[in-house]
Design a protein around this motif. Structure first.
Motif, mmCIF file in Angstrom:
data_model
loop_
_atom_site.group_PDB
_atom_site.id
_atom_site.type_symbol
_atom_site.label_atom_id
_atom_site.label_comp_id
_atom_site.label_asym_id
_atom_site.label_seq_id
_atom_site.Cartn_x
_atom_site.Cartn_y
_atom_site.Cartn_z
ATOM 1 N N LYS A 173 -0.073 4.916 13.133
ATOM 2 C CA LYS A 173 0.741 4.290 12.095
ATOM 3 C C LYS A 173 1.572 3.158 12.688
ATOM 4 N N VAL A 174 2.093 3.390 13.886
ATOM 5 C CA VAL A 174 2.889 2.350 14.541
ATOM 6 C C VAL A 174 2.011 1.131 14.824
ATOM 7 N N GLN A 175 0.781 1.368 15.273
ATOM 8 C CA GLN A 175 -0.130 0.255 15.534
ATOM 9 C C GLN A 175 -0.449 -0.498 14.245
ATOM 10 N N SER A 176 -0.665 0.229 13.162
ATOM 11 C CA SER A 176 -0.922 -0.422 11.873
ATOM 12 C C SER A 176 0.269 -1.270 11.452
ATOM 13 N N LEU A 177 1.475 -0.757 11.711
ATOM 14 C CA LEU A 177 2.677 -1.506 11.371
ATOM 15 C C LEU A 177 2.759 -2.788 12.190
ATOM 16 N N LEU A 178 2.475 -2.705 13.490
ATOM 17 C CA LEU A 178 2.491 -3.899 14.332
ATOM 18 C C LEU A 178 1.556 -4.967 13.771
ATOM 19 N N CYS A 179 0.366 -4.552 13.360
ATOM 20 C CA CYS A 179 -0.615 -5.495 12.808
ATOM 21 C C CYS A 179 -0.139 -6.056 11.474
ATOM 22 N N PRO A 202 4.212 -3.530 -7.475
ATOM 23 C CA PRO A 202 3.241 -2.441 -7.597
ATOM 24 C C PRO A 202 2.851 -1.870 -6.236
ATOM 25 N N VAL A 203 2.616 -0.557 -6.221
ATOM 26 C CA VAL A 203 2.142 0.146 -5.034
ATOM 27 C C VAL A 203 0.688 0.523 -5.271
ATOM 28 N N LEU A 204 -0.198 0.176 -4.338
ATOM 29 C CA LEU A 204 -1.638 0.361 -4.526
ATOM 30 C C LEU A 204 -2.178 1.471 -3.640
ATOM 31 N N ASP A 205 -3.222 2.141 -4.155
ATOM 32 C CA ASP A 205 -3.922 3.125 -3.326
ATOM 33 C C ASP A 205 -5.023 2.427 -2.543
ATOM 34 N N ALA A 206 -5.845 3.205 -1.832
ATOM 35 C CA ALA A 206 -6.874 2.625 -0.965
ATOM 36 C C ALA A 206 -7.932 1.859 -1.747
ATOM 37 N N ARG A 207 -8.072 2.147 -3.050
ATOM 38 C CA ARG A 207 -9.062 1.444 -3.876
ATOM 39 C C ARG A 207 -8.501 0.191 -4.522
ATOM 40 N N GLY A 208 -7.203 -0.083 -4.277
ATOM 41 C CA GLY A 208 -6.590 -1.262 -4.859
ATOM 42 C C GLY A 208 -6.012 -1.055 -6.229
ATOM 43 N N ARG A 209 -5.949 0.222 -6.695
ATOM 44 C CA ARG A 209 -5.384 0.526 -8.008
ATOM 45 C C ARG A 209 -3.889 0.797 -7.895
ATOM 46 N N ALA A 210 -3.139 0.397 -8.916
ATOM 47 C CA ALA A 210 -1.701 0.626 -8.934
ATOM 48 C C ALA A 210 -1.413 2.101 -9.208
ATOM 49 N N GLY A 252 0.818 -1.205 0.000
ATOM 50 C CA GLY A 252 0.000 0.000 0.000
ATOM 51 C C GLY A 252 0.853 1.256 0.000
ATOM 52 N N GLU A 253 0.340 2.322 -0.592
ATOM 53 C CA GLU A 253 1.102 3.567 -0.687
ATOM 54 C C GLU A 253 1.330 4.211 0.678
ATOM 55 N N ASP A 254 0.536 3.850 1.687
ATOM 56 C CA ASP A 254 0.725 4.403 3.024
ATOM 57 C C ASP A 254 1.605 3.523 3.907
ATOM 58 N N ASP A 255 2.060 2.389 3.385
ATOM 59 C CA ASP A 255 2.956 1.540 4.163
ATOM 60 C C ASP A 255 4.343 2.174 4.214
ATOM 61 N N LEU A 256 5.156 1.701 5.153
ATOM 62 C CA LEU A 256 6.499 2.250 5.308
ATOM 63 C C LEU A 256 7.464 1.588 4.332
ATOM 64 N N HIS A 300 16.221 -2.026 9.902
ATOM 65 C CA HIS A 300 14.847 -2.518 10.022
ATOM 66 C C HIS A 300 14.582 -3.615 8.999
ATOM 67 N N VAL A 301 15.076 -3.401 7.771
ATOM 68 C CA VAL A 301 14.881 -4.389 6.711
ATOM 69 C C VAL A 301 15.514 -5.722 7.101
ATOM 70 N N GLU A 302 16.744 -5.666 7.603
ATOM 71 C CA GLU A 302 17.420 -6.893 8.000
ATOM 72 C C GLU A 302 16.631 -7.621 9.088
#
Length: 471
Positions: free
Chosen positions: A158-164, A94-102, A73-77, A122-124
């Motif tokens: 955002k941190v909570q969304s990341l945890l999930c 591909p990066v998607l918006d909230a509607r699922g479009r690239a 998603g485009e709002d992901d980190l 973080h990636v590692e």
């Protein structure tokens, strides 16, 4: 991400796709269905290996694309995207918006060049070996990443969304590991398509630290004479999955809300029958099961059966009187205010004295009432903020009610998750409790106002669904 997305229809030919990539100087093309949603991707490697000198020019691109396609998603980190690409050996995503479009494309060499040393750390942490022990290391690193993001000023929601998101990704990886182990142990492949769902806070995308397992299976329908074979395979998977998740860091559910319990492991048709019975019976035990189940989300599989079951639930709960009965059963969770309007702390002896349980006294009353109105209005979203937004858009909530409840949600999340992360930072065991005396005067006043807003909302919901007032 780069925003120059080359999109082609799944009916386009290979020659048309390659020509469009060449015209736009692109190294990939996203293949979309009739709704404009991504179903595959064609990259330079696909052109070289599957198209050039192999496929005829008029071959449909759907025959050479890579599918299913991994997306983000485009709002992901950014580090989530890099970790996902590295783990799956992808060069394009591909990066998607909230509607699922690239709306963009991540190219691995571009994002690696943009990544900082800290981000790559973080990636590692997120790209450990694809083993149960590797997933345990990811789970252990999850909290440290959350603390670092918080230190960097990242919004707590955002941190909570990341945890999930990390939790869901771990679920997905664990299930794939278990399926591969079963294949190596001569169990074969899954006998029917299936999806894994998580329920409760995980299904809403609102988990805090230390969630336990609340999961279930939705199986594709199968002939009755295949039941013994199908059941045997999925019982084995459920046993392996729940043990592996416990090892990773998701404790067994004390209430046995797990796929090892046949109540939470059914075919799609059986789930529909079960929900139909729940709606008709309405006894206290059944109401508790509904309260657990109705916030469910897919963490493994295509999500098609999960979406179908969501539609069924949305229709079934409109049975006359059911939501009223569910509302009355939900009244045990009152907000954390006493009769004088002061914050109500626990009276337990020892270290719990003077503590406020924000889950029981804040989250559950708000979540339960929001869920009830969302079900009544046929709203498919499971997240509390998203449900409140849809209720406002539908005219069910006034602007002031919506703003007050969103503010209450954000405040409770900020206080509880912030407290848990601070507990970790100081080497203390984290809980759902906060010490009232450690709150500032402003925080106490804000929390009282939040509880008053939730209490008024609950009274409104009860009145509308049952015709009675909260005593």
């Amino acid at each position: 991400m780069s925003r120059d997305v080359v999109s082609v229809s799944d009916a386009a030919s290979c020659s048309e796709t390659v020509a469009q990539m060449r015209r736009q100087n692109a190294s990939s093309a996203v293949v979309v269905d009739q709704e404009g949603l991504p179903i595959g991707i064609v990259t330079e490697q696909d052109v070289l290996r599957k198209v050039a000198f192999v496929a005829k020019a008029d071959t449909p691109v759907s025959e050479v694309m890579s599918a299913p396609v991994s997306t983000i998603g485009e709002d992901d980190l950014l580090f989530q995207g890099i970790a996902r690409m590295r783990r799956r050996a992808l060069r394009h995503m591909p990066v998607l918006d909230a509607r699922g479009r690239a709306v963009g494309i991540l190219q691995l060499h571009h994002v690696l060049a943009a990544a900082s040393t800290r981000l790559m750390g973080h990636v590692e942490a997120m790209t450990q070996a694809r083993t149960i022990e590797g997933m345990k290391r990811v789970k252990d690193a999850q909290i440290n990443i959350a603390i670092e993001l918080l230190d960097d000023g990242e919004n707590l929601s955002k941190v909570q969304s990341l945890l999930c998101a990390i939790n869901n990704d771990i679920y997905h990886q664990v299930i794939e590991i278990c399926i591969e182990e079963m294949r190596l142990d001569d169990w074969g492949q899954p006998p029917v398509p299936f999806e894994v769902v998580v329920m409760g806070s995980g299904g809403r995308g609102e988990s805090f630290l230390g969630p336990d397992q609340d999961n279930g299976f939705i199986l594709g329908d199968y002939p009755e004479d295949a039941h013994a074979r199908v059941a045997r395979w999925f019982i084995e998977l459920a046993e392996r999955m729940t043990v592996a998740l416990d090892t990773v860091g998701f404790p067994f559910c004390k209430g046995h809300v797990m796929a090892t319990n046949p109540l939470w492991r059914k075919s799609l048709s059986e789930w529909r029958q079960q929900i139909g019975l729940w709606v008709e019976r309405r006894n206290p035990k059944v109401m508790l099961l509904c309260d657990i189940f109705f916030d469910f989300a897919c963490v493994y599989g295509s999500g098609t059966m999960t979406a179908s079951l969501r539609e069924f639930v949305t229709t079934a709960v409109r049975h006359p009187g059911f939501l009223g009965a569910l509302c009355l059963a939900d009244q045990s969770h009152d907000v954390g205010l006493n009769w004088l309007g002061r914050l109500r702390s626990t009276s337990d002896p020892g270290q719990r004295r003077g503590m406020l349980n924000l889950k029981m006294a804040g989250i559950l009353p708000l979540v339960g009432s929001t869920r009830l109105l969302a079900l009544r209005e046929g709203i498919g979203a499971t997240g509390t903020p998203a449900r409140l937004d849809r209720l406002f858009e539908a005219g069910v909530l006034s602007r002031n009610e919506h703003q007050d409840l969103i503010a209450a949600t954000e405040l409770i999340t900020r206080l509880l998750l912030g407290q848990q992360l601070e507990d970790v930072r100081r080497g203390r065991a984290f809980t759902k409790l906060i010490a009232i005396k450690e709150l500032s005067r402003a925080q106490r006043d804000q929390l009282k106002q939040a509880f008053r807003s939730i209490r008024a909302f609950r009274a409104k919901v009860r009145s509308e669904l049952t015709g009675t007032l909260v005593g």
